[in-house]
Write a protein that holds these residues in place. Structure first.
Motif, PDB file in Angstrom:
ATOM      1  N   GLU A   1       0.857  -1.187   0.000  1.00  0.00           N
ATOM      2  CA  GLU A   1       0.000   0.000   0.000  1.00  0.00           C
ATOM      3  C   GLU A   1       0.890   1.233   0.000  1.00  0.00           C
TER       4      GLU A   1
ATOM      5  N   LYS B   1     -11.115  -4.033   3.777  1.00  0.00           N
ATOM      6  CA  LYS B   1      -9.990  -4.013   4.697  1.00  0.00           C
ATOM      7  C   LYS B   1     -10.547  -3.782   6.097  1.00  0.00           C
TER       8      LYS B   1
ATOM      9  N   ASN C   1      -4.577   5.079  -1.858  1.00  0.00           N
ATOM     10  CA  ASN C   1      -5.769   5.638  -1.203  1.00  0.00           C
ATOM     11  C   ASN C   1      -6.341   6.799  -2.002  1.00  0.00           C
TER      12      ASN C   1
ATOM     13  N   ASP D   1     -11.839   0.601   2.524  1.00  0.00           N
ATOM     14  CA  ASP D   1     -10.828   0.746   3.581  1.00  0.00           C
ATOM     15  C   ASP D   1     -11.490   0.995   4.937  1.00  0.00           C
TER      16      ASP D   1
ATOM     17  N   GLU E   1      -8.167   2.417  -2.891  1.00  0.00           N
ATOM     18  CA  GLU E   1      -8.841   2.259  -1.604  1.00  0.00           C
ATOM     19  C   GLU E   1      -9.715   3.476  -1.327  1.00  0.00           C
TER      20      GLU E   1
END
Ligand code: C2E
Ligand code: MG
Ligand code: MG
Ligand code: MG
Length: 281
Positions: free
Chosen positions: A59, A197, A114, A176, A146
Motif C-alpha cells: 500500500e 480491509k 488511497n 478501507d 482504496e
C-alpha cells in the motif's frame, strides 16, 4: 455576541482568529510548495498473502518530508489538502508516483493507493486515473484503489457512477477502514467492491476482547458470502497473525509484516523473501 462578551473579548477573538487564519494560510502555502518541490514521498507497506505465503504488493502511503518539521503524518496534511483544494494535485502526484514505481517492480507485485472522498468531487477522477495508467504503462490489474465508506454516504449516485468508471478501467476497488463508519453494512450492496480491509481497531482488540473476535469472524463470513476478499489491517503480533489466518483473511498488513518504508527498502524486502518479519520500532 459582541455585546454579551464585551469589546475586550471581541478583540481577543478577532486577533486569535486572524492568527489561526494566518497559520492555516501558511500551512497551505507550505503544502503547495511541498507538492511542487518534491518534498512529498511515497512509502510502501508490504501486503502479505496467506495463501501464497509471501508479499504480493504494497500500500502506498504518502509522507511529507518537511524541511524543519521532519516527517509529517498524512493524518495531519491530507485534511488540509482536502480543505484547501490541493487534494487533486496531491492525489494525482501520489498515484503517478506509485504507478511509476510499481511499473518498475516485478510483474507479480501490486500496488494499492488511497483516494480521498474529496477527489470524487472532481468529475474527471476516472479520466485522471486512466491517463496516469496510460502514461506510466502500469497494467490496470496491478492497481487497487482504496476508498472509505464516506464516498458512498447518502447512497451518492454520482460517486457510485465514478466507482463504476474506475472499476471499468480494470483496477480493483477496496473498502478501507471497514467497520468504523456509522452503518457499514449498508455500504456493501451499494457498490460491488473487490475487497474489504478490516480496520485495525478490531484487529488490535481480538486477543483482549471476545466481542472483537466475534465481529471479525462475522465480517469475514459476510465478505466471503458476498465474494469479497479480506485484508486484516494493523496486525502487530504473531497471535493476531495466527488468529486472522485461522479466521480466513486472505491478506495481512501491519507492523508484524512490515511498517511503511521507503521504496528501496520495500524492494530489498521482496527480493529477499527470507528476511524475517520486522517490527516497527
Ligand atoms: P489507511 O489507508 O488506513 O492506512 C493505514 C495506516 O495504518 C497507515 O498510517 C499505516 O502506517 C498504519 N499502520 C499500518 N500497520 C499498522 C500497525 O500494525 N499498527 C498500527 N497502529 N498502525 C499501522 P499512515 O501512513 O499514517 O496513514 C494514515 C491515513 O492517511 C491512511 O489510513 C489513509 O487514510 C491516509 N493516507 C495516507 N496516504 C494517503 C494518500 O496518498 N492519499 C489519501 N487520500 N490518503 C492517504
Ligand atoms: Mg488505506
Ligand atoms: Mg485502513
Ligand atoms: Mg485508516
Amino acid at each position: 455576541r459582541v455585546k454579551a462578551t464585551g469589546s475586550g473579548t471581541y478583540f481577543f477573538h478577532e486577533k486569535e482568529m486572524n492568527a489561526q487564519m494566518h497559520a492555516r494560510h501558511r500551512a497551505e502555502t507550505d503544502l503547495r510548495l511541498a507538492i511542487e518541490n518534491e518534498q512529498l514521498e511515497v512509502h510502501y507497506q508490504p501486503v502479505f498473502c496467506l495463501e501464497r505465503g509471501h508479499i504480493i504488493g504494497a500500500e502506498a502511503l504518502v509522507r511529507w518530508n518537511h524541511p524543519t518539521r521532519g516527517m509529517v503524518s498524512p493524518a495531519e496534511f491530507i485534511p488540509l489538502a482536502e480543505q484547501s483544494g490541493l487534494i487533486d494535485d496531491l492525489g494525482g502526484w501520489v498515484l503517478r508516483r506509485a504507478c511509476n514505481h510499481a511499473k518498475s517492480w516485478r510483474e507479480d507485485l501490486r500496488v494499492a493507493v488511497n483516494l480521498s472522498p474529496a477527489q470524487f468531487e472532481n468529475p474527471a477522477l476516472a479520466l485522471t486515473v486512466a491517463s496516469i495508467l496510460e502514461q506510466t504503462g502500469l497494467e490496470p490489474s496491478r492497481l487497487e484503489l482504496e476508498v472509505t465508506e464516506s464516498v458512498l454516504l447518502r447512497d451518492n449516485a454520482v460517486n457510485i457512477a465514478v466507482l463504476d468508471e474506475l472499476s471499468d478501467l480494470g483496477v480493483s476497488i477496496a473498502l478501507d477502514d471497514f467497520g468504523t463508519g456509522y452503518s457499514s453494512l449498508s455500504y456493501l450492496h451499494r457498490f460491488s467492491f473487490d475487497r474489504i480491509k478490516i480496520d485495525h481497531s478490531f484487529v488490535r482488540d481480538i486477543t483482549r476482547n471476545g466481542g472483537s473476535l466475534k465481529i471479525v469472524r462475522a465480517i469475514i463470513m459476510l465478505a466471503h458470502s458476498l465474494g469479497l476478499h479480506v485484508t486484516a489491517e494493523g496486525v502487530e503480533t504473531d497471535e493476531q497473525f495466527a488468529i486472522m489466518r485461522g479466521e480466513g483473511a486472505q491478506h495481512i498488513q501491519g507492523f508484524y509484516i512490515g511498517a511503511p518504508m521507503p521504496v528501496s527498502d520495500f524492494l530489498a524486502r521482496v527480493q529477499n523473501p527470507d528476511t524475517p518479519f520486522i517490527s516497527a520500532a
